[in-house]
Design a protein around this motif. Structure first.
Motif, PDB file in Angstrom:
ATOM      1  N   MET A 101      35.027  48.789  49.893  1.00 15.05           N
ATOM      2  CA  MET A 101      35.646  47.907  48.921  1.00 15.05           C
ATOM      3  C   MET A 101      36.803  48.642  48.254  1.00 15.05           C
ATOM      4  O   MET A 101      36.713  49.853  48.005  1.00 15.05           O
ATOM      5  N   ILE A 102      37.870  47.903  47.990  1.00 10.64           N
ATOM      6  CA  ILE A 102      39.057  48.463  47.347  1.00 10.64           C
ATOM      7  C   ILE A 102      39.253  47.757  46.021  1.00 10.64           C
ATOM      8  O   ILE A 102      39.304  46.516  45.980  1.00 10.64           O
ATOM      9  N   ARG A 103      39.348  48.509  44.953  1.00 11.29           N
ATOM     10  CA  ARG A 103      39.568  47.897  43.645  1.00 11.29           C
ATOM     11  C   ARG A 103      40.939  47.239  43.585  1.00 11.29           C
ATOM     12  O   ARG A 103      41.880  47.694  44.258  1.00 11.29           O
ATOM     13  N   PRO A 104      41.083  46.174  42.788  1.00  8.23           N
ATOM     14  CA  PRO A 104      42.362  45.457  42.728  1.00  8.23           C
ATOM     15  C   PRO A 104      43.546  46.333  42.352  1.00  8.23           C
ATOM     16  O   PRO A 104      44.663  46.073  42.759  1.00  8.23           O
ATOM     17  N   ASP A 105      43.302  47.396  41.549  1.00  4.24           N
ATOM     18  CA  ASP A 105      44.404  48.255  41.129  1.00  4.24           C
ATOM     19  C   ASP A 105      44.643  49.413  42.094  1.00  4.24           C
ATOM     20  O   ASP A 105      45.379  50.343  41.800  1.00  4.24           O
ATOM     21  N   ASN A 106      44.029  49.358  43.277  1.00  2.00           N
ATOM     22  CA  ASN A 106      44.169  50.447  44.248  1.00  2.00           C
ATOM     23  C   ASN A 106      44.564  49.907  45.618  1.00  2.00           C
ATOM     24  O   ASN A 106      44.174  50.430  46.654  1.00  2.00           O
ATOM     25  N   GLN A 107      45.368  48.833  45.621  1.00  2.00           N
ATOM     26  CA  GLN A 107      45.717  48.150  46.866  1.00  2.00           C
ATOM     27  C   GLN A 107      46.589  49.001  47.789  1.00  2.00           C
ATOM     28  O   GLN A 107      46.692  48.720  48.976  1.00  2.00           O
ATOM     29  N   ALA A 124      33.152  36.770  49.175  1.00  2.00           N
ATOM     30  CA  ALA A 124      32.931  36.756  47.740  1.00  2.00           C
ATOM     31  C   ALA A 124      31.914  37.846  47.423  1.00  2.00           C
ATOM     32  O   ALA A 124      30.770  37.796  47.883  1.00  2.00           O
ATOM     33  N   VAL A 125      32.317  38.864  46.685  1.00  2.00           N
ATOM     34  CA  VAL A 125      31.441  39.975  46.335  1.00  2.00           C
ATOM     35  C   VAL A 125      30.814  39.680  44.977  1.00  2.00           C
ATOM     36  O   VAL A 125      31.514  39.511  43.981  1.00  2.00           O
ATOM     37  N   MET A 126      29.500  39.616  44.939  1.00  2.00           N
ATOM     38  CA  MET A 126      28.784  39.333  43.702  1.00  2.00           C
ATOM     39  C   MET A 126      27.976  40.567  43.300  1.00  2.00           C
ATOM     40  O   MET A 126      27.510  41.323  44.165  1.00  2.00           O
ATOM     41  N   ALA A 127      27.831  40.796  42.018  1.00  2.00           N
ATOM     42  CA  ALA A 127      27.141  42.000  41.549  1.00  2.00           C
ATOM     43  C   ALA A 127      26.418  41.725  40.248  1.00  2.00           C
ATOM     44  O   ALA A 127      26.754  40.790  39.506  1.00  2.00           O
ATOM     45  N   LYS A 128      25.417  42.539  39.960  1.00  2.00           N
ATOM     46  CA  LYS A 128      24.676  42.459  38.712  1.00  2.00           C
ATOM     47  C   LYS A 128      24.278  43.863  38.299  1.00  2.00           C
ATOM     48  O   LYS A 128      23.775  44.648  39.114  1.00  2.00           O
ATOM     49  N   ARG A 310      35.578  29.882  37.986  1.00  2.00           N
ATOM     50  CA  ARG A 310      36.267  31.041  37.412  1.00  2.00           C
ATOM     51  C   ARG A 310      36.606  31.973  38.565  1.00  2.00           C
ATOM     52  O   ARG A 310      35.717  32.467  39.249  1.00  2.00           O
ATOM     53  N   ILE A 311      37.884  32.177  38.804  1.00  2.00           N
ATOM     54  CA  ILE A 311      38.322  32.970  39.946  1.00  2.00           C
ATOM     55  C   ILE A 311      39.144  34.156  39.467  1.00  2.00           C
ATOM     56  O   ILE A 311      39.710  34.155  38.364  1.00  2.00           O
ATOM     57  N   ILE A 312      39.192  35.185  40.288  1.00  5.82           N
ATOM     58  CA  ILE A 312      40.084  36.307  40.004  1.00  5.82           C
ATOM     59  C   ILE A 312      41.520  35.823  40.106  1.00  5.82           C
ATOM     60  O   ILE A 312      41.881  35.115  41.046  1.00  5.82           O
TER      61      ILE A 312
END
Length: 323
Positions: A101-107, A124-128, A310-312
């Motif tokens: 997975m790549i964080r949005p600020d590390n494209q 769709a990546v879901m987490a808790k 609710r979307i990114i």
């Protein structure tokens, strides 16, 4: 791995901007070292750690974490060598697929992985958070979100447009694009969709996009005005007789020229040309053109349902120019 090596890894990750408040790097390393299904691999030069990758698997899929190379030792093949070593280790464990997975600020790292044969896989990546005190909002970093209301519409019979209603201006032509190359499709999709934040097709590889474009029942109809592309409509015909108007729109330079209604009617007419067509479906949302919903309703579509998601914000993913 001794205390000095652990600290060296953490210092390297800090140098490369991989540390985030919600992850404790020391605990991460301890977990990797304790798990039989994980490894911490390092690259050393003159007994100094200059590169790392953490690799693990769940018995089905492999995962990569913390691939990093010191700034002073980049562009020397170290990252590729570490990646190959991690893949070899996973293969030896009979793991057939590896993911990351790549964080949005590390494209910026995405290009490196693509060169190594990795492809974007839309999911769709879901987490808790299960640990007490974990800040679930911290994981979003600089990512922001949008609330979007989606309206679903359908048409259950041909609207029976007159010839006059379907008559395009004399300098306009509507043509079906056969075996459309991804490069031309991207031009249409990106140019038409950028003002409305169309993002789903932007993240696809050329191979993934080509598979969609060349699929049976898939049609792209391009509107030309004065010999240049002015817009496109994309139809997806299903085996159950339903047809989806997946995308429809005009290039920005052609909005406001009274082309929208007649162009949409022409696409709708094409959708109903097949005798097997039973329903024609489309959806729009509050991110689309402000008059999109009214336009669909004006040509015969009826609303069937609505939902709010609710979307990114796609802009936070680096897919669009920031405004």
């Amino acid at each position: 791995m001794g205390t000095g090596e652990v600290q060296a890894c953490i210092a390297l990750w800090d140098e490369c901007g991989l540390l985030v408040p919600h992850n404790n790097p020391q605990e991460d390393i301890a977990l990797f070292q304790a798990a039989p299904s994980a490894r911490v691999l390092v690259a050393q030069l003159d007994e100094k750690i200059v590169g790392t990758v953490c690799v693990g698997h769940d018995g089905h899929r492999g995962w990569l974490y913390y691939l990093a190379v010191s700034l002073a030792h980049r562009h020397q093949g170290i990252a590729k060598a570490l990646l190959n070593r991690a893949e070899e280790w996973l293969s030896a464990q009979a793991i057939r697929k590896v993911q990351l997975m790549i964080r949005p600020d590390n494209q910026s790292v995405a290009a490196f992985y693509q060169k190594q044969g990795y492809q974007l896989t839309p999911r769709a990546v879901m987490a808790k958070w299960l640990s007490k005190g974990a800040d679930s909002s911290a994981s979003s970093g600089s990512t922001d979100y949008l609330n979007t209301t989606i309206t679903y519409l359908e048409m259950t019979s041909t609207p029976g447009f007159t010839d006059t209603e379907l008559k395009l201006p004399e300098d306009c032509q509507l043509r079906q694009a056969n075996k459309l190359p991804p490069s031309f499709y991207r031009y249409l999709y990106n140019t038409v969709g950028e003002p409305w934040l169309w993002w789903e097709r932007r993240i696809l590889s050329d191979d993934e996009l080509e598979a969609i474009l060349h699929e049976s029942g898939h049609e792209v109809h391009v509107l030309y005005r004065g010999g240049v592309p002015a817009g496109f409509g994309e139809l997806e015909r299903k085996q159950d007789g339903s047809v989806e108007l997946a995308y429809f729109g005009l290039l920005p330079d052609f909005i406001g020229q009274a082309l929208g209604p007649i162009f949409l009617k022409s696409i709708v007419q094409l959708a109903w040309q097949a005798t097997a067509t039973k329903t024609l479906k489309v959806n729009t949302c509050n991110l689309d053109h402000p008059r999109a919903l009214a336009l669909y309703q004006s040509v015969g579509f009826s609303t069937t349902s609505r939902e709010t998601r609710r979307i990114i914000n796609p802009r936070s993913l680096g897919l669009f120019n920031k405004v």
